[in-house]
Scaffold this motif. Structure first.
Motif, PDB file in Angstrom:
ATOM      1  N   ARG A  32      -2.445   0.273  -3.503  1.00 17.40           N
ATOM      2  CA  ARG A  32      -1.228   0.357  -4.323  1.00 17.40           C
ATOM      3  C   ARG A  32      -0.810   1.807  -4.556  1.00 17.40           C
ATOM      4  NH1 ARG A  32      -3.745  -4.429  -7.306  1.00 17.40           N
ATOM      5  NH2 ARG A  32      -2.482  -6.193  -6.587  1.00 17.40           N
ATOM      6  N   LYS A  60       3.407  -4.077  -3.987  1.00 19.67           N
ATOM      7  CA  LYS A  60       3.768  -5.378  -4.540  1.00 19.67           C
ATOM      8  C   LYS A  60       3.412  -6.526  -3.597  1.00 19.67           C
ATOM      9  CE  LYS A  60       7.590  -3.577  -7.342  1.00 19.67           C
ATOM     10  NZ  LYS A  60       9.059  -3.612  -7.592  1.00 19.67           N
ATOM     11  N   GLU A  61       3.290  -6.202  -2.305  1.00 21.42           N
ATOM     12  CA  GLU A  61       2.971  -7.231  -1.313  1.00 21.42           C
ATOM     13  C   GLU A  61       1.486  -7.575  -1.276  1.00 21.42           C
ATOM     14  OE1 GLU A  61       2.503  -3.234   0.736  1.00 21.42           O
ATOM     15  OE2 GLU A  61       3.883  -4.145  -0.699  1.00 21.42           O
TER      16      GLU A  61
END
Length: 381
Positions: A40, A47-48
């Motif tokens: 991240r 977000k995936e």
């Protein structure tokens, strides 16, 4: 329009760095919270990314129909240093729930155009080659044309890191002329891989392809160019600690150090501690050094594996220290902007578990992108 991909067993997202800006990740998955935090931090919030055991992931959580699925599934049970459990092992066995998702995607009409697996060299030979045959049968069972290569990161980076890559192309896609060969190439297809093909079923053998990778240009970096003058996260050893390492060396390795002292200017080498049997059969821990401007393969500091040590020889002066985390990241082809975990072991594990980004780029340029481009042009026509 960018190519799309899923990244399974994503770790810190190194495959995405290798694929580059022309690719967009639709879905990523890992079970390790620390690696997920790194993903991240380096992928705009990620977000995936779904932090979840792959065996608990459902096909409904996978968006769209990707151009590529990349999967660097766990290697511990396939490694030559592992316990020999192979695909039946608890960790490398995670391939099975992953492949169940691939079958479900196909059943729903969303089969990936390309599936690429990455693992250690031992994946070819584990369980007498039967695990390799199982991987091949999985691709064949979904109608993929597939093949495998062994690519050593040393072609691109000053790190000895041979890895096994299996790449399958969905059965309805066209493979452009020149991207496969009539037989193996010694640079990419070692004897163990050629021998492994003898275990394939008639159907799987009919779908096997010898990928024709171009020879990469000569590498223009060496180990010394990546070594930090002011290392991050580590300190130089005391004289006593360096002497301890030297005392752990056999005569053969001490002669390497003595030869380095005769060179003009500084000479950088790397050391791994390994347990070796002496002339009497007694096992002793030894420090083994190399001065060929290539680092040994990065490994995780777990399960008894040692962390790699730098030895710097400048005339009669000899210094040593652990490889820094930034140096480890550089040996994986990651940019200086890559955000590393603060704790040394977390950062070193992240690098040791990862895939070398330039190798992914080579596969993308040689196989993934030409095939996707050829088939998109066919759709437009």
């Amino acid at each position: 329009m960018p190519h799309t991909f899923y990244d399974f067993f994503a770790g810190g997202g190194m495959a995405g760095f290798g694929l580059g800006s022309d690719w967009r990740c639709l879905f990523a998955n890992d079970i390790d919270p620390k690696k997920a935090a790194s993903y991240r931090a380096n992928h705009d919030g990620g977000k995936e990314l779904l932090l979840k055991d792959v065996s608990q992931v459902t096909v409904d959580e996978l968006p769209g129909s990707p151009d590529l699925v990349w999967a660097s599934f766990p290697c511990q049970d396939l490694s030559l240093a592992g316990n020999g459990a192979g695909l039946a092992g608890k960790r490398s066995g995670m391939f099975k729930p992953f492949w169940k998702l691939m079958r479900s995607l196909h059943a729903g009409g969303r089969g990936p155009r390309i599936i690429a697996l990455e693992n250690v060299y031992g994946a070819i030979t584990s369980n007498g080659g039967r695990d390799f045959a199982t991987l091949c049968a999985a691709f064949s069972g979904l109608g993929y044309r597939f093949g495998a290569v062994v690519v050593d990161a040393v072609h691109f980076l000053p790190q000895s890191r041979p890895r096994f890559f299996m790449v399958g192309i969905r059965g309805d896609l066209t493979i452009p002329e020149g991207h496969t060969a009539d037989g193996p190439c010694a640079l990419w297809h070692p004897p163990a891989l050629v021998e492994g093909c003898n275990l394939l079923s008639r159907t799987a053998a009919s779908r096997w392809r010898w990928w024709n990778l171009p020879t990469p240009p000569a590498r223009n970096t060496n180990l010394a160019s990546l070594i930090e003058d002011k290392p991050t996260g580590v300190k130089w050893h005391t004289k006593a600690e360096t002497k301890y390492l030297l005392d752990m060396m056999t005569d053969h390795n001490r002669k390497k150090v003595d030869a380095a002292k005769q060179c003009k200017g500084r000479v950088v080498g790397t050391i791994y501690r390994r347990t070796r049997a002496d002339a009497n059969g007694v096992k002793r821990q030894r420090a083994e050094v190399r001065f060929d401007q290539i680092a040994g393969c990065l490994r995780t500091p777990a399960g008894g594996s040692s962390r790699q040590t730098i030895m710097l020889v400048d005339g009669k002066k000899v210094r040593s220290r652990l490889l820094s985390t930034r140096e480890a990241a550089s040996l994986m082809g990651l940019p200086d902007t890559y955000v590393l975990p603060e704790r040394y072991n977390d950062a070193y594990k992240l690098a040791g578990d990862g895939v070398a980004a330039p190798v992914v780029r080579h596969l993308a340029e040689a196989i993934f992108e030409p095939i996707l481009k050829r088939n998109r042009l066919a759709l437009v026509a």
